[in-house]
Design a protein around this motif. Structure first.
Motif, short mmCIF file in Angstrom:
data_model
loop_
_atom_site.label_atom_id
_atom_site.label_comp_id
_atom_site.label_asym_id
_atom_site.label_seq_id
_atom_site.Cartn_x
_atom_site.Cartn_y
_atom_site.Cartn_z
N LEU A 1 0.83 -1.21 0.00
CA LEU A 1 0.00 0.00 0.00
C LEU A 1 0.86 1.26 0.00
O LEU A 1 0.54 2.24 -0.67
CB LEU A 1 -0.94 -0.01 1.22
N THR A 2 1.96 1.22 0.77
CA THR A 2 2.86 2.39 0.80
C THR A 2 3.48 2.58 -0.58
O THR A 2 3.59 3.72 -1.07
CB THR A 2 3.96 2.20 1.87
N ALA A 3 3.85 1.47 -1.20
CA ALA A 3 4.44 1.56 -2.55
C ALA A 3 3.43 2.09 -3.57
O ALA A 3 3.79 2.85 -4.47
CB ALA A 3 4.97 0.20 -2.97
N LEU A 4 2.15 1.71 -3.40
CA LEU A 4 1.10 2.23 -4.31
C LEU A 4 0.96 3.74 -4.15
O LEU A 4 0.78 4.47 -5.13
CB LEU A 4 -0.24 1.54 -4.02
N LYS A 5 1.06 4.20 -2.90
CA LYS A 5 1.00 5.65 -2.65
C LYS A 5 2.16 6.37 -3.36
O LYS A 5 1.97 7.41 -3.99
CB LYS A 5 1.08 5.93 -1.14
N VAL A 6 3.35 5.78 -3.23
CA VAL A 6 4.54 6.41 -3.83
C VAL A 6 4.43 6.39 -5.36
O VAL A 6 4.78 7.38 -6.02
CB VAL A 6 5.83 5.69 -3.36
N THR A 7 3.94 5.29 -5.89
CA THR A 7 3.79 5.19 -7.36
C THR A 7 2.88 6.31 -7.87
O THR A 7 3.21 6.99 -8.85
CB THR A 7 3.19 3.81 -7.75
N ALA A 8 1.74 6.48 -7.18
CA ALA A 8 0.79 7.51 -7.61
C ALA A 8 1.42 8.91 -7.48
O ALA A 8 1.28 9.76 -8.38
CB ALA A 8 -0.48 7.42 -6.77
N ALA A 9 2.12 9.12 -6.35
CA ALA A 9 2.74 10.44 -6.13
C ALA A 9 3.81 10.71 -7.19
O ALA A 9 3.90 11.83 -7.72
CB ALA A 9 3.36 10.48 -4.74
N ALA A 10 4.61 9.69 -7.50
CA ALA A 10 5.66 9.86 -8.51
C ALA A 10 5.04 10.13 -9.88
O ALA A 10 5.51 11.01 -10.63
CB ALA A 10 6.54 8.61 -8.55
N ASP A 11 4.00 9.37 -10.20
CA ASP A 11 3.32 9.58 -11.49
C ASP A 11 2.78 11.00 -11.59
O ASP A 11 2.83 11.63 -12.66
CB ASP A 11 2.16 8.58 -11.64
N ASN A 12 2.26 11.49 -10.47
CA ASN A 12 1.71 12.84 -10.45
C ASN A 12 2.77 13.88 -10.78
O ASN A 12 2.52 14.83 -11.53
CB ASN A 12 1.11 13.12 -9.07
N VAL A 13 3.94 13.68 -10.22
CA VAL A 13 5.06 14.62 -10.49
C VAL A 13 5.49 14.48 -11.95
O VAL A 13 5.72 15.49 -12.65
CB VAL A 13 6.25 14.35 -9.54
N LEU A 14 5.60 13.24 -12.40
CA LEU A 14 6.08 13.00 -13.77
C LEU A 14 5.07 13.49 -14.82
O LEU A 14 5.45 13.93 -15.91
CB LEU A 14 6.36 11.50 -13.98
N ASP A 15 3.76 13.43 -14.46
CA ASP A 15 2.73 13.88 -15.40
C ASP A 15 2.60 15.41 -15.45
O ASP A 15 2.02 15.95 -16.38
CB ASP A 15 1.36 13.30 -15.00
N ASP A 16 3.11 16.05 -14.43
CA ASP A 16 2.97 17.52 -14.34
C ASP A 16 4.05 18.21 -15.19
O ASP A 16 5.24 18.07 -14.91
CB ASP A 16 3.10 17.92 -12.86
N ASN A 17 3.59 18.95 -16.19
CA ASN A 17 4.53 19.63 -17.10
C ASN A 17 5.40 20.66 -16.39
O ASN A 17 6.48 21.00 -16.86
CB ASN A 17 3.76 20.33 -18.24
N LYS A 18 4.86 21.12 -15.24
CA LYS A 18 5.61 22.17 -14.52
C LYS A 18 6.72 21.58 -13.62
O LYS A 18 7.50 22.33 -13.06
CB LYS A 18 4.64 22.99 -13.67
#
Lengths: 328, 101
Positions: free
Chosen positions: A227-244
């Protein structure tokens, strides 16, 4: 009274006594049967090996959660509260979250104890006391020689045979003692081994997060990692998806995502194998307990016993002066 | 949790497929909150298990002590033989004294 008269009066008694001790040992001793030994030999290496692996997995799970929450703190500081909230222990000072050092210590202790228990049984079964018996036998034969210094009662060859008989009889008595100890201890602790195995096995399951949330299943250590890894995956994806997102932030996000994916893969790939190993050890222990409780002797045990008697036959003859015979 | 999301899995799918940046952020936080809720349950479950394990390991420790004690007791056989040797020695000494008397 002359010393020689005392010798003559006691001579037969010594030989009879030694023969009786030996034969009583052989006839009264019921050591571990072959199937019982087989069951013990299945359990002990499995329990010992598994204990090591489990300890490393539990410590590794805690390290992984700390590493992943550190990532989360770097990527999204707001996701790690300054103070614990919503019933969770997690905050910026407790990145190990549910995997506290005390709790992990309990899991490691249980894993280590399975190993220690397996090793202790193995040590008991392997201890033949041959060196101690040989020493004791030497002391006794020396005492007999001192009593019979003129060799009127027993020759040197006869005394050697007595020494060998004492070691052989002692060995059988020791086997009997091992059997009685294991028969007493192992079946009694079987339920506890089953409980520990079930509890540990439950910690090694990677459950569907929804089943954990709806309390269909009990959450465990591997769920914490997943579950912790799923949280990190989502958070990392969010950063990577953000153009800024800046290149350094992207780099951190990519590294964290990599760690999270590896953690998910790791618990996923070893979960079933470890669970199976834990349950296999519990099954092996139950089998060992059943074999010790049922106390059944099969044909291979009888053959093995007959072989032991055959080996002892010349010794018995020498000790008894041919008066006592064992027919095989 | 979003009204249309029944499960963590649904929420993940919704969040990943959302194109509106603001809505995506809202769904991301909902997804994280759902995972946090699951982690709260895991926290309690692990705590319960570790307590149960503590009770069981105390019993296992006792069994280990018993096995070790049994191993120690194996030495009794050799000790008994050595004691017999001492008795014979003593007997020789007594016999010597009697013969000399």
């Amino acid at each position: 009274m002359k010393k020689s008269a005392i010798f003559c009066g006691r001579s037969k008694k010594i030989l009879e006594f030694t023969s009786c001790v030996l034969l009583s040992s052989i006839l009264a001793s019921c050591g571990l049967s072959n199937t019982q030994r087989e069951a013990i030999n299945t359990f002990t290496p499995a329990g010992s090996g598994l204990g090591d692996i489990l300890s490393k997995q539990f410590v590794g799970a805690r390290d992984s959660v700390i590493d992943l929450n550190t990532c989360l703190l770097t990527l999204y500081p707001d996701l790690i509260p300054a103070q614990p909230k919503l019933g969770r222990r997690l905050d910026r000072d407790h990145l190990d979250d549910a995997l506290t050092s005390d709790r992990i210590a309990e899991f490691v202790k249980a894993s280590d104890l399975i190993k220690t228990y397996s090793d202790a049984i193995n040590a008991l079964v392997s201890d033949s006391q041959q060196a101690e018996l040989t020493d004791a036998s030497k002391e006794l034969t020396a005492a007999i020689r001192s009593y019979d210094s003129n060799k009127k009662l027993v020759s040197d060859d006869g005394l050697t045979a007595i020494g060998s008989a004492i070691v052989a009889g002692g060995t059988l008595l020791i086997e009997h003692k091992k059997f009685m100890a294991l028969k007493e201890i192992v079946p009694k602790i079987d339920g506890v081994i089953t409980d520990i195995s079930t509890l540990i096995s439950g910690e090694l399951i990677v459950n569907n997060p929804d089943d954990v949330l709806t309390k269909k299943v009990k959450g465990g250590v591997f769920d914490e990692v997943n579950l912790t890894a799923l949280k990190v995956t989502a958070a990392a994806d969010n950063v990577l998806d953000d153009n800024k997102s800046s290149p350094p932030d992207r780099q951190i996000a990519a590294e964290c995502r990599n760690k999270a994916v590896k953690a998910i893969d790791n618990v996923g790939s070893i979960s079933k194998k470890l669970q199976k190993s834990v349950l296999d050890v519990a099954t092996a222990h139950s089998k060992m307990a059943t074999k010790l409780t049922n106390d059944s002797i099969d044909i291979s045990d009888i053959r093995s016993f007959a072989t032991k008697l055959k080996d002892l036959q010349p010794i018995i003859k020498a000790v008894s002066g041919g008066g006592l015979k064992v027919h095989l | 949790m979003s009204d249309s999301a029944q499960t963590i899995k649904d929420l993940k799918t919704l969040y990943q497929s959302e194109t509106d940046p603001d809505l995506k952020q809202a769904l991301f936080h909902q997804y994280e909150a759902a995972l946090d809720a699951a982690l709260s349950i895991v926290d309690k479950d692990i705590g319960d298990t570790s307590q149960q394990l503590k009770d069981a390991t105390d019993k296992l420790q006792k069994a280990i002590d018993d096995v070790r004690e049994a191993k120690k007791n194996l030495a009794d056989v050799a000790t008994a033989i050595k004691n017999l040797a001492k008795v014979v020695d003593l007997f020789v000494k007594v016999a010597g004294l009697v013969a000399g008397a």
